[in-house]
Write a protein that holds these residues in place. Sequence first.
Motif, PDB file in Angstrom:
ATOM      1  N   HIS A  33       0.868  -1.183   0.000  1.00 21.97           N
ATOM      2  CA  HIS A  33       0.000   0.000   0.000  1.00 21.97           C
ATOM      3  C   HIS A  33       0.899   1.225   0.000  1.00 21.97           C
ATOM      4  O   HIS A  33       2.096   1.130   0.312  1.00 21.97           O
ATOM      5  CB  HIS A  33      -0.920   0.001   1.230  1.00 21.97           C
ATOM      6  CG  HIS A  33      -0.174   0.025   2.529  1.00 21.97           C
ATOM      7  ND1 HIS A  33       0.391   1.163   3.065  1.00 21.97           N
ATOM      8  CD2 HIS A  33       0.118  -0.981   3.403  1.00 21.97           C
ATOM      9  CE1 HIS A  33       0.981   0.877   4.205  1.00 21.97           C
ATOM     10  NE2 HIS A  33       0.845  -0.423   4.438  1.00 21.97           N
ATOM     11  N   PRO A  34       0.350   2.379  -0.342  1.00 18.29           N
ATOM     12  CA  PRO A  34       1.175   3.604  -0.265  1.00 18.29           C
ATOM     13  C   PRO A  34       1.612   3.856   1.181  1.00 18.29           C
ATOM     14  O   PRO A  34       1.032   3.348   2.133  1.00 18.29           O
ATOM     15  CB  PRO A  34       0.227   4.703  -0.754  1.00 18.29           C
ATOM     16  CG  PRO A  34      -0.837   3.989  -1.511  1.00 18.29           C
ATOM     17  CD  PRO A  34      -0.992   2.644  -0.873  1.00 18.29           C
ATOM     18  N   CYS A  84       0.615   3.207  -5.759  1.00 17.79           N
ATOM     19  CA  CYS A  84       1.577   3.388  -4.660  1.00 17.79           C
ATOM     20  C   CYS A  84       2.687   4.348  -5.062  1.00 17.79           C
ATOM     21  O   CYS A  84       3.031   5.268  -4.302  1.00 17.79           O
ATOM     22  CB  CYS A  84       2.163   2.034  -4.266  1.00 17.79           C
ATOM     23  SG  CYS A  84       0.959   0.909  -3.496  1.00 17.79           S
ATOM     24  N   ASN A  86       3.116   8.024  -3.388  1.00 19.20           N
ATOM     25  CA  ASN A  86       4.340   8.203  -2.601  1.00 19.20           C
ATOM     26  C   ASN A  86       5.180   9.372  -3.111  1.00 19.20           C
ATOM     27  O   ASN A  86       5.856  10.046  -2.322  1.00 19.20           O
ATOM     28  CB  ASN A  86       5.170   6.930  -2.606  1.00 19.20           C
ATOM     29  CG  ASN A  86       4.521   5.810  -1.807  1.00 19.20           C
ATOM     30  OD1 ASN A  86       3.650   6.049  -0.967  1.00 19.20           O
ATOM     31  ND2 ASN A  86       4.939   4.582  -2.070  1.00 19.20           N
TER      32      ASN A  86
END
Length: 445
Positions: A152-153, A200, A204
């Motif tokens: 996940h991010p 992601c 990010n």
Amino acid sequence: MADGDDLSQQQTDNLLQFQDLTGIEDIERCRTILERHNWNIETAVQDTFNEQEGAPTVFSQQGAREARELVVNTQPFNQRVISIQRQQPAGLWQWSYYVIFFPIRFVWSTVFDVLRFFFRLLRPDPRRNVTDPLGDVLRFISQYESKYGSCHPVFYQGTYSQALNDAKRELRFLLVYLHGDDHQDTDSFCQNTLADPQVCTFLNTRTILWACNTGSPEGYRVSQALKENTYPFLAVIVLRENRMTVVAKIEGPIGAEELMNRLEGVMRENEVSLIAARAEREERNFNQTLRQQQDEAYLESLRADQEKERRKREERQRLEEELQKQRDEEARLERIQEERQRRKEELALEIPPEPDVDHPDAIRIVLKTPNGKRLERRFLGIQSSKYLYFYVFCHAECPDDFQIVTNFPRRVLNCEPTDEKVDPPSFKELGLGKSELLFIHDNEA
């Protein structure tokens, strides 16, 4: 490694990894930091970097000072609200399934809402009391990873207030995700959309992602502030006109590609505000740096002037001290000279009268001064030789510090009276004849 046997293998690995990421060489210090963060390496690393950058710590112990929460404009006039509708049933089988289970879902939802309404009448909602906002966020991240995995991010590991402050300080987009456990689209969104590698990477690199469960007090407080309508819920917050502003809301089950496209459009529309903020901040920093340089130059010039003044003051003080010393020395010499003159006058009165030439005991003394003059004086042989000393001492042609010596053989006549010997030997006792030539030696020459 010190005390290495007391650590588990996982803790040892975390310790080495933390040391490698932060560059801290002191192992004991690394261990202390990790223990303070319950050996959570991600929170420890981020907290350490925040401390090094002078930012407020986001992983402090319970009761630590919270970052001041910024005032957020939640409903600007041009806010974009993107609502994603659920995909309608397609085909006879999906429509049949939808029609059969619709009454059940409707009744269950209605009964659940009614029960929850009466329950809240009897017992106030505990989510209204926010006591541990940081703990709420960290617990959500832990529960999220235990249910959906670690793909996940990166979730911001701090409170909502701290995320707002960091986004404003770094001039970045803040993406808020409110997680609703009971919503039917939540699992699909987390497993498919947030777990997508491209999503992601996008989140990010382009945003600060803050997430929390609305079932917790911190998540509930943020949901009330942002006024979400359905889940999954995302809000894009950015600094605009010197105020953190909710520029877009995304509600409903959205796919990975559509989410990136929507966010790209929102960011493109609001990038100009960040560019303006960066330019303003750079100008402000430039002006501050310029003022600081001017202040430093002024202080340096002031210090140089003060140093010059100090040196001048010290030089004046030194000259005054030397002048005072010279005056004191002159006064001392003058006092000595006055005292010597007074003593000469007193001693001159003690010198007995000169005897007659034909006196049988008379001794003729011829004195040769350092400047070549000859002095002649008669004394009685039985008189103390101190009168010869007084005569020379009081004579204007003779030095003040002197010795009387014979020519051959050369010897010094001890004729000066002292405290131990008030009356020196007589002329006869010194072995002087009827006529003697003596020399006056200047001791200061």
